[in-house]
Design an enzyme around this catalytic site. Structure first.
Site, PDB file in Angstrom:
ATOM      1  N   ASP A   1     -37.464 -62.340  23.974  1.00 22.58           N
ATOM      2  CA  ASP A   1     -37.902 -62.809  25.128  1.00 22.58           C
ATOM      3  C   ASP A   1     -36.514 -61.824  26.025  1.00 22.58           C
ATOM      4  OD1 ASP A   1     -37.894 -66.053  25.015  1.00 22.58           O
ATOM      5  OD2 ASP A   1     -36.649 -65.792  23.345  1.00 22.58           O
TER       6      ASP A   1
ATOM      7  N   LYS B   1     -40.758 -59.127  28.238  1.00 22.84           N
ATOM      8  CA  LYS B   1     -41.613 -57.755  28.533  1.00 22.84           C
ATOM      9  C   LYS B   1     -42.376 -58.540  28.983  1.00 22.84           C
ATOM     10  CE  LYS B   1     -41.417 -58.911  23.853  1.00 22.84           C
ATOM     11  NZ  LYS B   1     -40.377 -59.609  23.805  1.00 22.84           N
TER      12      LYS B   1
ATOM     13  N   GLY C   1     -43.683 -66.077  25.231  1.00 26.84           N
ATOM     14  CA  GLY C   1     -43.862 -66.945  26.346  1.00 26.84           C
ATOM     15  C   GLY C   1     -43.565 -66.026  27.421  1.00 26.84           C
ATOM     16  N   HIS C   2     -44.493 -64.984  28.019  1.00 25.33           N
ATOM     17  CA  HIS C   2     -44.408 -63.923  28.553  1.00 25.33           C
ATOM     18  C   HIS C   2     -43.945 -63.718  30.299  1.00 25.33           C
ATOM     19  CE1 HIS C   2     -44.756 -60.729  25.221  1.00 25.33           C
ATOM     20  NE2 HIS C   2     -44.471 -61.922  24.908  1.00 25.33           N
TER      21      HIS C   2
ATOM     22  N   GLN D   1     -42.293 -60.896  20.875  1.00 27.61           N
ATOM     23  CA  GLN D   1     -40.969 -61.557  19.521  1.00 27.61           C
ATOM     24  C   GLN D   1     -40.199 -60.066  20.014  1.00 27.61           C
ATOM     25  OE1 GLN D   1     -43.680 -63.047  17.448  1.00 27.61           O
ATOM     26  NE2 GLN D   1     -44.414 -64.377  19.474  1.00 27.61           N
TER      27      GLN D   1
HETATM   28  P1  IMP Z   1     -42.903 -69.007  14.535  1.00 29.93           P
HETATM   29  O1  IMP Z   1     -43.052 -68.008  15.158  1.00 29.93           O
HETATM   30  O2  IMP Z   1     -42.801 -70.301  15.722  1.00 29.93           O
HETATM   31  O3  IMP Z   1     -43.127 -69.167  13.071  1.00 29.93           O
HETATM   32  O4  IMP Z   1     -40.692 -69.402  14.998  1.00 29.93           O
HETATM   33  C1  IMP Z   1     -40.268 -68.513  13.837  1.00 29.93           C
HETATM   34  C2  IMP Z   1     -38.819 -68.374  14.366  1.00 29.93           C
HETATM   35  O5  IMP Z   1     -38.985 -67.076  15.421  1.00 29.93           O
HETATM   36  C3  IMP Z   1     -38.327 -69.117  15.405  1.00 29.93           C
HETATM   37  O6  IMP Z   1     -36.379 -69.195  15.379  1.00 29.93           O
HETATM   38  C4  IMP Z   1     -38.245 -68.653  16.746  1.00 29.93           C
HETATM   39  O7  IMP Z   1     -37.376 -69.513  18.125  1.00 29.93           O
HETATM   40  C5  IMP Z   1     -38.750 -67.375  17.006  1.00 29.93           C
HETATM   41  N1  IMP Z   1     -39.474 -67.099  18.092  1.00 29.93           N
HETATM   42  C6  IMP Z   1     -41.310 -66.748  18.613  1.00 29.93           C
HETATM   43  N2  IMP Z   1     -41.699 -66.636  18.692  1.00 29.93           N
HETATM   44  C7  IMP Z   1     -40.828 -66.018  20.265  1.00 29.93           C
HETATM   45  C8  IMP Z   1     -40.648 -65.321  21.519  1.00 29.93           C
HETATM   46  O8  IMP Z   1     -41.265 -64.930  21.545  1.00 29.93           O
HETATM   47  N3  IMP Z   1     -39.265 -65.544  21.624  1.00 29.93           N
HETATM   48  C9  IMP Z   1     -38.605 -65.444  20.722  1.00 29.93           C
HETATM   49  N4  IMP Z   1     -38.521 -66.803  19.297  1.00 29.93           N
HETATM   50  C10 IMP Z   1     -39.277 -66.357  19.340  1.00 29.93           C
END
Ligand code: IMP
Length: 422
Positions: A14, A17, A43-44, A234
């Site tokens: 977040d 990007k 979520g970009h 991420q």
């Molecule tokens: P997953 O990727 O859905 O398996 O989530 C694993 C961890 O990564 C969790 O703490 C999510 O909140 C975090 N996470 C996954 N994608 C994002 C992102 O795009 N931004 C921020 N946190 C993320």
């Protein structure tokens, strides 16, 4: 030979990007942008001409004319969300034609497919973990990468095979029976037959896109002088190896993920941009040494609109952690830094920056207690003469000196226009 740049998040995701990819694509005139890991957990967000778009799978250069948007082999693709994302773009931006979009996007034959049952598994595994849950986005990311590693998952290229539907159905029902046997207390509140059918329908849509060996395609394009940007998803500390395990995502969000998720090699990388927020945020569970539990934290959350663009969850907020950033720069070999959302700190009193930890931890750990340096704040980023204000330029200098890397881009707001190229 022209090569590829890469942009990576240096915190917990977040960092903004989407907007930077959009702006860099315009400025550096890349021929295409490649997503190389993760999936619809990302979520970009892009904002321009009073419109706001949140992209989950589609690379963030989609609005740059004449460029390609490539989904690399390291991505896990949810066909339902992907189709919806394309249809939403067509509705919101009638200037796009479906043919144009379908020509622009290329998908790696080796990317893995998310089944609806991967999302159910994600949900049930999280519920089962109770207070030890990771706080995933419930998009089925972990279970899909799990099946990839177990060598039972499906690659995109397989959807064209005759017996694919049968094979997919078998895995789908195996997942469902795992859920029923491991978590007997769970009840399915969804019609599992309809869910599978929706997924099959979305696959028909996916079949219309070029599904190719993107690694070979990229190498040959680079040989022909083409120039790409790798768009990380991420952030560094959600990396499966280097992040705050087990509270991490299931892919390599660091520079190695670019190599393994595209098929390009280290010699193809020209420059690695590292993007960070002027403060720190985190969604989901896990350690966060500089987290704020006071009114300043609430203020940053409100001013920065710190709510997940994928899940809507409030993001935890805290001060900038330079110890973490230093480690992220080392891991990723960052050449240039980009700072975002510094405007959120405008007029905030008593800004602090973490410059060391009290104990010996160099990695964000639950036990790490930050040592802060107080920073003189600022009212606005830019002064009357159009230069960086004194307070803000002191902040920039402190970061550059600590990390030994220049900040070359400053994002001053959500819109495409809100950017300073130093
Ligand atoms: P997953 O990727 O859905 O398996 O989530 C694993 C961890 O990564 C969790 O703490 C999510 O909140 C975090 N996470 C996954 N994608 C994002 C992102 O795009 N931004 C921020 N946190 C993320």
């Amino acid at each position: 030979m022209v090569k590829s740049d890469v942009i990576l998040g240096l915190q917990w995701g977040d960092e903004g990007k989407g907007k930077i990819v959009d702006c860099l694509s315009m400025r550096n005139q890349y021929d295409g942008t490649i997503r190389f890991q993760g999936g619809a957990n990302a979520g970009h967000t892009l904002e321009f001409d009073n419109s706001k778009v949140v992209l989950h799978i589609i690379p963030s250069n989609i609005f740059q004319k004449g460029t390609q948007s490539i989904i690399g082999n390291g991505v896990v693709l949810d066909p339902i969300i992907f189709m919806q994302e394309i249809l939403d773009l067509l509705t919101k931006f009638p200037q796009f034609s479906i043919d144009e979009l379908l020509k622009k996007i290329i998908i790696s034959k080796n990317a893995h497919i998310i089944l609806p049952s991967h999302k159910l598994l994600d949900r049930y595994q999280e519920e089962k973990k109770g207070k030890n849950r990771c706080g995933t986005t419930l998009k089925g990311i972990g279970p899909t990468y799990g099946d990839k590693i177990h060598r039972i998952g499906f690659r995109v290229e397989e959807i064209k095979e005759k017996d694919f539907e049968e094979k997919a159905k078998k895995l789908y029902y195996e997942h469902l029976s795992t859920i029923s046997s491991k978590f007997p207390e769970m009840v399915f509140d969804l019609d599992i037959k309809i869910l599978f059918q929706q997924w099959l329908d979305a696959l028909q849509f996916l079949k219309k896109l070029p599904i190719i060996d993107t690694a070979m395609y990229l190498h040959s394009a680079i040989n022909d002088g083409k120039f790409y940007l790798g768009e990380g998803a991420q952030g560094t500390f959600l990396d499966i190896d280097f992040g705050t395990y087990p509270m991490v995502t299931a892919s390599n969000t660091t520079i190695g993920g670019f190599v393994s998720g595209t098929g390009l090699n280290h010699k193809n990388i020209r420059k690695v941009y590292g993007l960070f927020k002027a403060y720190t945020t985190r969604v989901g569970e896990g350690p966060f040494p500089t987290e704020l539990f006071d009114r300043t934290g609430e203020l940053i959350q409100k001013k920065g609109n710190e709510y997940g663009s994928t899940t809507g969850r409030p993001r935890r907020c805290g001060w900038l952690d330079l110890v973490m950033l230093k480690y992220a720069c080392l891991l990723n070999g960052i050449d240039e830094l980009i700072i975002s959302k510094a405007d959120v700190l405008n007029s905030i009193n008593g800004i602090k920056v973490c410059v060391a930890y009290k104990n010996d931890y160099h990695f964000p750990d639950e036990k790490a207690k930050p040592i802060y340096q107080k920073v003189r704040g600022w009212k606005s980023l830019i002064n009357k003469n159009g230069k960086l204000s004194k307070g803000f330029s002191t902040y920039i200098k402190l970061i550059e000196e600590y990390l030994g890397i220049p900040i070359t881009i400053i994002s001053t707001g959500p819109d495409r226009k809100d950017i300073i190229w130093k």
